[in-house]
Scaffold this active site. Structure first.
Site, PDB file in Angstrom:
ATOM      1  N   ASN A 158      -9.369 -67.018  67.775  1.00  0.00           N
ATOM      2  CA  ASN A 158      -7.973 -66.651  68.029  1.00  0.00           C
ATOM      3  C   ASN A 158      -7.814 -65.294  68.709  1.00  0.00           C
ATOM      4  O   ASN A 158      -6.908 -65.105  69.515  1.00  0.00           O
ATOM      5  CB  ASN A 158      -7.156 -66.709  66.736  1.00  0.00           C
ATOM      6  CG  ASN A 158      -7.653 -65.753  65.681  1.00  0.00           C
ATOM      7  OD1 ASN A 158      -8.860 -65.548  65.515  1.00  0.00           O
ATOM      8  ND2 ASN A 158      -6.733 -65.158  64.935  1.00  0.00           N
ATOM      9  N   PRO A 182     -20.178 -65.998  68.595  1.00  0.00           N
ATOM     10  CA  PRO A 182     -18.774 -66.201  68.926  1.00  0.00           C
ATOM     11  C   PRO A 182     -18.361 -67.614  68.553  1.00  0.00           C
ATOM     12  O   PRO A 182     -19.204 -68.499  68.385  1.00  0.00           O
ATOM     13  CB  PRO A 182     -18.748 -66.011  70.445  1.00  0.00           C
ATOM     14  CG  PRO A 182     -20.099 -66.480  70.892  1.00  0.00           C
ATOM     15  CD  PRO A 182     -21.054 -66.102  69.774  1.00  0.00           C
ATOM     16  N   GLY A 232     -12.347 -65.359  59.597  1.00  0.00           N
ATOM     17  CA  GLY A 232     -12.096 -66.796  59.641  1.00  0.00           C
ATOM     18  C   GLY A 232     -11.352 -67.249  58.405  1.00  0.00           C
ATOM     19  O   GLY A 232     -10.611 -66.480  57.782  1.00  0.00           O
ATOM     20  N   GLU A 254     -12.323 -60.626  56.921  1.00  0.00           N
ATOM     21  CA  GLU A 254     -10.875 -60.783  57.000  1.00  0.00           C
ATOM     22  C   GLU A 254     -10.608 -62.269  57.078  1.00  0.00           C
ATOM     23  O   GLU A 254     -11.109 -62.959  57.971  1.00  0.00           O
ATOM     24  CB  GLU A 254     -10.298 -60.074  58.219  1.00  0.00           C
ATOM     25  CG  GLU A 254      -8.772 -60.065  58.207  1.00  0.00           C
ATOM     26  CD  GLU A 254      -8.161 -60.282  59.567  1.00  0.00           C
ATOM     27  OE1 GLU A 254      -7.601 -61.370  59.783  1.00  0.00           O
ATOM     28  OE2 GLU A 254      -8.247 -59.379  60.402  1.00  0.00           O
ATOM     29  N   CYS A 288      -3.975 -64.013  62.252  1.00  0.00           N
ATOM     30  CA  CYS A 288      -4.150 -63.913  60.798  1.00  0.00           C
ATOM     31  C   CYS A 288      -3.020 -63.142  60.129  1.00  0.00           C
ATOM     32  O   CYS A 288      -2.687 -63.409  58.973  1.00  0.00           O
ATOM     33  CB  CYS A 288      -5.483 -63.235  60.478  1.00  0.00           C
ATOM     34  SG  CYS A 288      -6.939 -64.119  61.057  1.00  0.00           S
ATOM     35  N   GLU A 386      -1.529 -72.017  54.605  1.00  0.00           N
ATOM     36  CA  GLU A 386      -1.458 -71.367  55.910  1.00  0.00           C
ATOM     37  C   GLU A 386      -1.406 -72.418  57.010  1.00  0.00           C
ATOM     38  O   GLU A 386      -2.234 -73.321  57.064  1.00  0.00           O
ATOM     39  CB  GLU A 386      -2.674 -70.461  56.109  1.00  0.00           C
ATOM     40  CG  GLU A 386      -2.672 -69.697  57.413  1.00  0.00           C
ATOM     41  CD  GLU A 386      -3.901 -68.820  57.582  1.00  0.00           C
ATOM     42  OE1 GLU A 386      -3.781 -67.749  58.205  1.00  0.00           O
ATOM     43  OE2 GLU A 386      -4.984 -69.203  57.090  1.00  0.00           O
TER      44      GLU A 386
END
Length: 518
Positions: A158, A182, A232, A254, A288, A386
């Site tokens: 993202n 990545p 993630g 995170e 996030c 979420e």
């Protein structure tokens, strides 16, 4: 400038930490806006990771010997190269991640600010410091910092530049090497940042980019690194934390969020409605720290809902490689399915659509309208889970007490936003929220952009922090060196052991009363 050329992708591909690129199976990378193939990326293996670690360990030993000032100078040159190449970086972000250009620019700004901050403060943070010794004048105690060794970074799709390069920069300045995986959907964004670091003078073996599936490459990184940084989902973060725990290595992450905004009486609703569109729909909600729940005092809820709905309906979706678009695309069929599923589930169970509510294949294959719901209840999937997309729900509340209670009623605790009648009132509300960052009179950017302050989550939203001194020092091992300069705790010559032992406690008590002792 539009989509980067095939020659650009070929050049970046040569930087991947895979030796026999032409012999590998590949994955197609599409332009998100159109679904058309851009290029391919070879699929890395566990053996590639192990080879990268072997080279990184050798390079790290030499890198750690260089003064911090020299390491920081490399990062300053990288910062300047980011500025020089900003248009290309934004083009690549738009092509590979489907962002509106202003959202792509947010990443570029972060790359510059992050590199500038750590290049500026690293020497001071890593300098050995003298601390209070056991016996002043008789002893001396210093604290120094040694690099962990080789840091593993597993980054998401993202924010594929911010969450690769900006998490790697402090690790590198601290004297570490980095091996990075990545996300498979955005590998060239990571390679583009690596290319600028190499041009700035970073030894190539010191920073290895290994593309490939998380189950293979990510697992191998977790099994070989000396410290692991992950961004993630909470579910994946939990599994990686368990893996790191078995090896007794440090871990920082995170993770997910179900971020809340509180709006109280006395605010400028036009201002809040406008700001909320960015807070909720930056990067199509694939952020996030974006807002997914808005708690509004009942007295102003109807007016806020109307103004916010109008602002959202006026947002422009599009695929332009310029600043004419308000919101870009979702990145994958999976994200589109999640957003559509949450909206369909909610409306089937009685939620009301204030704005949006449908996919937009006329704009692009993965576009979905920015969507606002009301009358959302806990049996609906989007209430507590979420979404990670352009969906937000508005909840009227009786007062601030109810707003705080409901905002805190979640397993998550990443980010929050408060809009109150006065700044002092907003700050008081903010202090009551169980959230790693809280923005007053802003959605997310002020907390994220305060690089001298830690950023991370409470609850299942994270472990450890990025940014600030913590974001650098976590990549080090602190070492205490205590020196007895006059005598140690053995009895001085000529003093009987019994008398010495009886004297120790009075000596310590006297020392505790000296000026500056606590």
């Amino acid at each position: 400038m539009p989509v980067p050329s095939s020659a650009v992708f070929e050049c970046l591909l040569s930087l991947a930490a895979i030796k026999d690129v032409d012999a590998r199976p590949t994955r197609t990378i599409d332009e998100v806006f159109t679904g058309k193939p851009l290029t391919t990326i070879p699929v890395g293996t566990a053996e590639d990771v192990e080879a990268a670690f072997a080279e990184a360990r050798e390079a790290q030993a030499n890198w750690a010997k260089r003064p911090v000032s020299e390491r920081a100078e490399v990062i300053r040159r990288y910062r300047d190269l980011v500025i020089e190449n900003r248009e290309f970086l934004m083009d690549l972000l738009q092509a590979e991640a489907g962002k509106a250009r202003w959202a792509a620019q947010e990443e570029v700004v972060d790359l510059v600010a992050n590199a500038n901050y750590y290049a500026r403060v690293s020497a001071g943070l890593l300098k050995p410091r003298t601390v209070q010794a056991l016996l002043p004048g008789i002893g001396k105690t210093t604290v120094g910092y040694q690099p962990k060794g080789v840091v593993g970074v597993i980054s998401p799709w993202n924010y594929p530049m911010t969450l690769t390069a900006s998490d790697s920069v402090p690790a590198l300045i601290a004297g570490n090497a980095v091996v990075l995986k990545p996300d498979s959907q955005t590998p060239y964004c990571a390679l583009a940042c690596a290319e600028l670091l190499y041009r700035a003078g970073l030894p190539r073996a010191l920073y290895a980019i290994v593309p490939g599936p998380g189950s293979v490459v990510g697992t191998a990184i977790a099994d070989n690194c000396d410290y692991l940084m992950f961004t993630g989902s909470s579910a994946t973060g939990s599994r990686l934390a368990e893996r790191a725990g078995r090896r007794l290595i440090g871990f920082s992450a995170e993770l997910g969020g179900k971020n809340a905004m509180i709006v109280t009486r006395g605010v400028n609703l036009d201002k809040v409605a406008k700001a909320a569109t960015r807070a909720c729909f930056s990067n199509a909600g694939q952020l996030c720290i974006s807002i997914e729940r808005i708690y509004v005092e009942k007295d102003i809820a109807d007016e806020f809902t109307r103004k916010f709905g109008d602002a959202v309906r006026s947002m422009k979706l599009g695929t332009a490689y310029d600043f004419s678009v308000d919101m870009g695309s979702l990145i994958s069929e999976g994200q589109l399915k999640t957003v559509s599923g949450h909206v369909d589930d909610a409306t089937a169970k009685g939620a009301k659509v204030i704005a949006g509510g449908k996919a937009r294949p006329d704009v692009g294959p993965l576009f979905y309208e920015p969507t606002v719901l009301t009358d959302v209840t806990h049996e609906m999937e989007c209430a507590d889970n979420e979404t990670f997309g352009p969906l937000v729900s508005i909840y009227p509340v009786a007062d601030v007490e109810e707003a705080v209670e409901k905002a805190n009623d979640t397993e998550y605790g990443l980010n929050a936003s408060v809009w109150a009648g006065s700044t002092p009132e907003g700050e008081k509300i903010a202090a009551r929220l169980r959230s790693g960052t809280v923005n007053v009179n802003e959605g997310y950017a002020f907390a994220w952009g305060s690089l001298s302050a830690p950023m991370g989550g409470m609850g299942i939203s994270g472990v450890g922090r990025r940014h600030g001194p913590e974001g650098l020092l976590k990549y080090t091992e602190s070492q205490t060196i205590a020196t007895a300069r006059v005598f140690n705790l053995d009895p001085p010559m000529g003093v009987p052991p019994t008398l010495w032992q009886k004297s120790l406690l009075p000596i310590v008590r006297t020392v505790m009363k000296l000026p500056g002792r606590k």
